[in-house]
Each structure stands twice: as C-alpha cells, then as structure tokens.
Scaffold this motif. Structure first.
Motif, PDB file in Angstrom:
ATOM      1  N   HIS A   1       0.835  -1.210   0.000  1.00 43.05           N
ATOM      2  CA  HIS A   1       0.000   0.000   0.000  1.00 43.05           C
ATOM      3  C   HIS A   1       0.866   1.255   0.000  1.00 43.05           C
ATOM      4  O   HIS A   1       0.541   2.243  -0.652  1.00 43.05           O
ATOM      5  CB  HIS A   1      -0.961  -0.027   1.190  1.00 43.05           C
ATOM      6  CG  HIS A   1      -2.070  -1.034   1.032  1.00 43.05           C
ATOM      7  ND1 HIS A   1      -3.008  -1.290   2.012  1.00 43.05           N
ATOM      8  CD2 HIS A   1      -2.382  -1.858  -0.001  1.00 43.05           C
ATOM      9  CE1 HIS A   1      -3.857  -2.223   1.579  1.00 43.05           C
ATOM     10  NE2 HIS A   1      -3.492  -2.581   0.368  1.00 43.05           N
ATOM     11  N   ASP A   2       1.975   1.215   0.725  1.00 47.22           N
ATOM     12  CA  ASP A   2       2.889   2.364   0.735  1.00 47.22           C
ATOM     13  C   ASP A   2       3.439   2.621  -0.672  1.00 47.22           C
ATOM     14  O   ASP A   2       3.505   3.768  -1.119  1.00 47.22           O
ATOM     15  CB  ASP A   2       4.040   2.101   1.714  1.00 47.22           C
ATOM     16  CG  ASP A   2       5.074   3.209   1.694  1.00 47.22           C
ATOM     17  OD1 ASP A   2       4.730   4.328   2.129  1.00 47.22           O
ATOM     18  OD2 ASP A   2       6.194   2.989   1.207  1.00 47.22           O
ATOM     19  N   ASP A   3       3.805   1.551  -1.376  1.00 48.70           N
ATOM     20  CA  ASP A   3       4.327   1.725  -2.738  1.00 48.70           C
ATOM     21  C   ASP A   3       3.264   2.303  -3.671  1.00 48.70           C
ATOM     22  O   ASP A   3       3.574   3.092  -4.566  1.00 48.70           O
ATOM     23  CB  ASP A   3       4.858   0.382  -3.286  1.00 48.70           C
ATOM     24  CG  ASP A   3       6.213   0.018  -2.677  1.00 48.70           C
ATOM     25  OD1 ASP A   3       6.932   0.939  -2.231  1.00 48.70           O
ATOM     26  OD2 ASP A   3       6.556  -1.177  -2.630  1.00 48.70           O
ATOM     27  N   LEU A   4       2.007   1.920  -3.443  1.00 50.55           N
ATOM     28  CA  LEU A   4       0.926   2.510  -4.247  1.00 50.55           C
ATOM     29  C   LEU A   4       0.824   4.003  -3.964  1.00 50.55           C
ATOM     30  O   LEU A   4       0.596   4.816  -4.854  1.00 50.55           O
ATOM     31  CB  LEU A   4      -0.419   1.847  -3.891  1.00 50.55           C
ATOM     32  CG  LEU A   4      -0.713   0.507  -4.569  1.00 50.55           C
ATOM     33  CD1 LEU A   4      -1.858  -0.205  -3.852  1.00 50.55           C
ATOM     34  CD2 LEU A   4      -1.074   0.709  -6.039  1.00 50.55           C
ATOM     35  N   LEU A   5       0.997   4.366  -2.677  1.00 52.51           N
ATOM     36  CA  LEU A   5       0.815   5.766  -2.268  1.00 52.51           C
ATOM     37  C   LEU A   5       1.992   6.648  -2.651  1.00 52.51           C
ATOM     38  O   LEU A   5       1.801   7.806  -3.038  1.00 52.51           O
ATOM     39  CB  LEU A   5       0.594   5.846  -0.744  1.00 52.51           C
ATOM     40  CG  LEU A   5      -0.751   5.296  -0.257  1.00 52.51           C
ATOM     41  CD1 LEU A   5      -0.722   5.069   1.248  1.00 52.51           C
ATOM     42  CD2 LEU A   5      -1.868   6.261  -0.619  1.00 52.51           C
ATOM     43  N   ASP A   6       3.218   6.127  -2.497  1.00 53.60           N
ATOM     44  CA  ASP A   6       4.353   7.016  -2.793  1.00 53.60           C
ATOM     45  C   ASP A   6       5.094   6.645  -4.078  1.00 53.60           C
ATOM     46  O   ASP A   6       6.235   7.029  -4.288  1.00 53.60           O
ATOM     47  CB  ASP A   6       5.284   7.212  -1.579  1.00 53.60           C
ATOM     48  CG  ASP A   6       6.000   5.942  -1.138  1.00 53.60           C
ATOM     49  OD1 ASP A   6       5.997   4.983  -1.902  1.00 53.60           O
ATOM     50  OD2 ASP A   6       6.561   5.949  -0.024  1.00 53.60           O
ATOM     51  N   GLY A   7       4.388   5.909  -4.950  1.00 55.48           N
ATOM     52  CA  GLY A   7       4.963   5.614  -6.263  1.00 55.48           C
ATOM     53  C   GLY A   7       6.225   4.784  -6.169  1.00 55.48           C
ATOM     54  O   GLY A   7       7.171   4.994  -6.922  1.00 55.48           O
TER      55      GLY A   7
ATOM     56  N   ILE B   1      10.596   0.144  -7.157  1.00 60.21           N
ATOM     57  CA  ILE B   1      11.490  -0.975  -6.816  1.00 60.21           C
ATOM     58  C   ILE B   1      11.374  -1.226  -5.322  1.00 60.21           C
ATOM     59  O   ILE B   1      11.453  -0.296  -4.521  1.00 60.21           O
ATOM     60  CB  ILE B   1      12.973  -0.644  -7.131  1.00 60.21           C
ATOM     61  CG1 ILE B   1      13.166  -0.213  -8.592  1.00 60.21           C
ATOM     62  CG2 ILE B   1      13.888  -1.822  -6.776  1.00 60.21           C
ATOM     63  CD1 ILE B   1      13.211  -1.317  -9.589  1.00 60.21           C
ATOM     64  N   ARG B   2      11.182  -2.474  -4.961  1.00 62.97           N
ATOM     65  CA  ARG B   2      11.090  -2.869  -3.539  1.00 62.97           C
ATOM     66  C   ARG B   2      11.942  -4.116  -3.365  1.00 62.97           C
ATOM     67  O   ARG B   2      11.755  -5.087  -4.069  1.00 62.97           O
ATOM     68  CB  ARG B   2       9.614  -3.112  -3.211  1.00 62.97           C
ATOM     69  CG  ARG B   2       9.298  -3.722  -1.884  1.00 62.97           C
ATOM     70  CD  ARG B   2       9.530  -2.833  -0.708  1.00 62.97           C
ATOM     71  NE  ARG B   2       8.699  -1.643  -0.630  1.00 62.97           N
ATOM     72  CZ  ARG B   2       8.905  -0.682   0.293  1.00 62.97           C
ATOM     73  NH1 ARG B   2       9.886  -0.802   1.179  1.00 62.97           N
ATOM     74  NH2 ARG B   2       8.154   0.397   0.318  1.00 62.97           N
ATOM     75  N   ARG B   3      12.848  -4.076  -2.425  1.00 58.16           N
ATOM     76  CA  ARG B   3      13.775  -5.191  -2.167  1.00 58.16           C
ATOM     77  C   ARG B   3      14.456  -5.668  -3.475  1.00 58.16           C
ATOM     78  O   ARG B   3      14.568  -6.862  -3.739  1.00 58.16           O
ATOM     79  CB  ARG B   3      13.048  -6.363  -1.500  1.00 58.16           C
ATOM     80  CG  ARG B   3      12.537  -5.996  -0.115  1.00 58.16           C
ATOM     81  CD  ARG B   3      11.662  -7.078   0.466  1.00 58.16           C
ATOM     82  NE  ARG B   3      11.198  -6.775   1.803  1.00 58.16           N
ATOM     83  CZ  ARG B   3      10.157  -7.368   2.382  1.00 58.16           C
ATOM     84  NH1 ARG B   3       9.463  -8.286   1.751  1.00 58.16           N
ATOM     85  NH2 ARG B   3       9.804  -7.042   3.604  1.00 58.16           N
TER      86      ARG B   3
ATOM     87  N   LYS C   1      13.148   2.184  -4.706  1.00 56.71           N
ATOM     88  CA  LYS C   1      13.080   3.488  -5.370  1.00 56.71           C
ATOM     89  C   LYS C   1      11.630   3.950  -5.413  1.00 56.71           C
ATOM     90  O   LYS C   1      10.742   3.181  -5.789  1.00 56.71           O
ATOM     91  CB  LYS C   1      13.613   3.345  -6.800  1.00 56.71           C
ATOM     92  CG  LYS C   1      14.111   4.668  -7.375  1.00 56.71           C
ATOM     93  CD  LYS C   1      14.958   4.469  -8.611  1.00 56.71           C
ATOM     94  CE  LYS C   1      14.125   4.767  -9.840  1.00 56.71           C
ATOM     95  NZ  LYS C   1      14.645   4.166 -11.057  1.00 56.71           N
ATOM     96  N   SER C   2      11.397   5.200  -4.973  1.00 56.99           N
ATOM     97  CA  SER C   2      10.035   5.753  -5.015  1.00 56.99           C
ATOM     98  C   SER C   2      10.026   7.058  -5.792  1.00 56.99           C
ATOM     99  O   SER C   2      11.006   7.799  -5.793  1.00 56.99           O
ATOM    100  CB  SER C   2       9.536   6.053  -3.600  1.00 56.99           C
ATOM    101  OG  SER C   2       9.425   4.881  -2.867  1.00 56.99           O
ATOM    102  N   THR C   3       8.877   7.319  -6.427  1.00 53.64           N
ATOM    103  CA  THR C   3       8.722   8.569  -7.177  1.00 53.64           C
ATOM    104  C   THR C   3       8.562   9.748  -6.219  1.00 53.64           C
ATOM    105  O   THR C   3       9.136  10.807  -6.411  1.00 53.64           O
ATOM    106  CB  THR C   3       7.476   8.462  -8.088  1.00 53.64           C
ATOM    107  OG1 THR C   3       7.439   7.152  -8.642  1.00 53.64           O
ATOM    108  CG2 THR C   3       7.506   9.499  -9.192  1.00 53.64           C
TER     109      THR C   3
END
Ligand code: FPP
Ligand code: MG
Length: 284
Positions: free
Chosen positions: A80-86, A89-91, A219-221
């Motif tokens: 959900h965090d990745d959806l919110l902050d774009g 890349i995760r792990r 990496k987040s947008t």
C-alpha cells in the motif's frame, strides 16, 4: 549478524512457504503473494516477536503463526505504501503494483491483511488488540506522511509520523511476543517500549539512507520528508546528518537499557544484535 541462520528466521520462512503451498495454484493471488513473500526481507519484526516471547519464558515454535501475521501485515503495508508514494522498486524487485497493476496490488494487500487476522486470532485478547491497534497507527502515520510534503512539517510531526507508521508495528511485535510468552501487562509494556525505540531508530536510519541516496534496493517517485531535511533548515548538511545519527544512537541506548532489565540469555543476545545491526551497523 547472520540472521538467516537463526532458528527463528528458519521457522518464519518455513511457515510462509507452507502458507503459499496451501494456496490455489491457478490463482493470480498466489502469484502475487509468492512475489511479495519471496522477495527477501530480513524478517526483523516477526523475529522480534519470537525473541520477545522467548525472553518472557515462551517457546518460539508456539508463536510462529503470530510472527507470520506480523510479517504479512508488514508486507501489506509496503504494497500500500508503494501505491501511495509511487514505489517502483522494492527489495531489488519491481514493486507489486509495477508488476501486477494497481488494482491487483491493492487486493493483494487486502488478502494479506485478512490472512494476518486469521493467523493472529487464536492468540488471545491482548495480542489481537495490540495487532489491531498497530494497524490503525500505521494507517494514521501514513496519513501524516502523505501530508508531510504539503504543509509545515517540524521535528515533532516527524516523530509522530514515524512512531505511528513504523515504530507501532515493532512495538506490537514485541508486546504480542511478550504476551504469548506469558508476560503480564507490566512486562509486555516494557517490551512494547523496547520495540518502539528500535522501530523509531530503524526509520530514522532508513530515512537518513534515503536522504544520502545510499539505498539501491528500493526506489520511489515521491519521497517523504526526512529528519536531516528538517534539521537542514537550521544547520549545515554535515551537522544535520550528525544530529540525525545522534538521535538514532539515543533510541538504541533506550532500547538497550530496557533489554538489560531482562535476564541475559540467547534471546536477549539476539535482540541486542538486531538492535545494533538494523540501526547503528547500517549507518554510513
Ligand atoms: C514505509 O514508509 C511505510 C510504512 C512503514 C507504513 C505504511 C503503512 C500504510 C500504507 C498503512 C497500511 C496499513 C495497514 C494496516 C496495512 P517509507 O515510504 O518511508 O519507507 P520505504 O522507503 O520502505 O518505502
Ligand atoms: Mg515508501
């Protein structure tokens, strides 16, 4: 710290594999859960739960399902965090929504939250209450995070944000473990506070690494406001980094002081290694 070799790590990894093996092979949900669960991650929170249960006299084998519940709600919160902050890349891998699309990723988060409730439900009122509260705090903390870039965001707002979005789950991991191990409210509160300090230190380090551009596995947008950025308004870059590191060390010291009130054993030793590794060892 060779955490992958610890029994607690093996127990949680094996419980996770069993859970995935039980899912319908043809389902899209199984593909997503496999992607999220097999992407690594240190499993720090569930291991804190099992070790907290051990320092309170419990057997970590009996707390595995509760530990898995913690790891799954954590995974859901990252989706959900990745959806919110774009987050793309995760792990080191594409985030769930990058790989499967926004709708599917959101539903994978919903699935993991629901599965975590099923897993925590047999562990008694105190454990279930602390679990539910952690989820509410995480959502509240994330709300503060999302708003952080639009208004004034001072040091006190930062601490409220990370205490809720991150430290709350560390705190619940420790208190739930304590209750499962047979602790009373007083000891469980002590463990909760230990988790809160470790989680606070962890998030400051995570933010500091982001500020220093020292993370290559995610990496987040959109980036959140970090502690050194707040300090930077009043001091140099170097002083802001050093002041943030000082804050981490303070939290680690508080956590270590709490650990020392327990009889020394294998589990307190491991908790101490975790405290130092995910905080001071990871500092630049
Ligand atoms: C990572 O922050 C995010 C969190 C620690 C919490 C996220 C919580 C939610 C989205 C609420 C969902 C609630 C439940 C109960 C599932 P970050 O962006 O600073 O860290 P990152 O760099 O790892 O992305
Ligand atoms: Mg993020």
């Amino acid at each position: 710290m060779n955490i992958e070799q610890w029994d607690e790590h093996k127990l949680i990894t094996s419980a996770m594999s069993d859970m995935i093996a039980d899912m319908d092979n043809s389902s899209q949900m199984k593909k997503m859960v496999t992607h999220v669960c097999n992407s690594g991650g240190k499993k720090i929170r569930p291991i804190i739960l099992m070790l907290s249960s051990e320092i309170c006299g419990g057997d970590s084998k009996k707390s595995v399902d509760a530990a898995l519940a913690i790891e799954l709600i954590h995974s859901a919160s990252l989706i959900h965090d990745d959806l919110l902050d774009g987050g793309v890349i995760r792990r080191g891998l594409p985030s769930a929504h990058e790989k499967f699309g926004h709708a599917a990723a959101m539903l994978c988060g919903d699935f993991l939250i629901s599965k975590s409730i099923e897993l925590i439900s047999p562990f008694g009122t105190n454990a279930v209450r602390d679990f539910g509260r952690a989820g509410m705090y995480m959502a509240e903390g994330e709300t503060i995070d999302v708003k952080s870039v639009t208004g004034t965001f001072e040091e006190s707002n930062y601490y409220e944000c990370i205490r809720k979005k991150t430290a709350s789950l560390f705190a619940a991991s420790a208190s739930i473990g304590a209750y499962i191990g047979g602790a009373d409210d007083e000891v469980a509160n002590k463990c909760r506070l230990y988790g809160e300090h470790v989680g606070t230190a962890y998030q400051i380090v995570d933010d500091l690494l982001e500020y220093l551009n020292a993370q290559d596995d995610k990496k987040s947008t959109h980036e959140s406001v970090t502690l050194p950025q707040i300090y930077l308004k009043q001091m140099s870059h170097e002083d802001a980094v050093n002041k943030s590191i000082k804050e981490v060390k303070k939290q680690v010291m508080y956590a270590s002081d709490i650990l020392r009130t327990f009889d020394a054993c294998d589990a307190t030793g491991k908790l101490s290694q975790i405290t130092n590794h995910i905080t001071t060892d990871m500092l630049p």
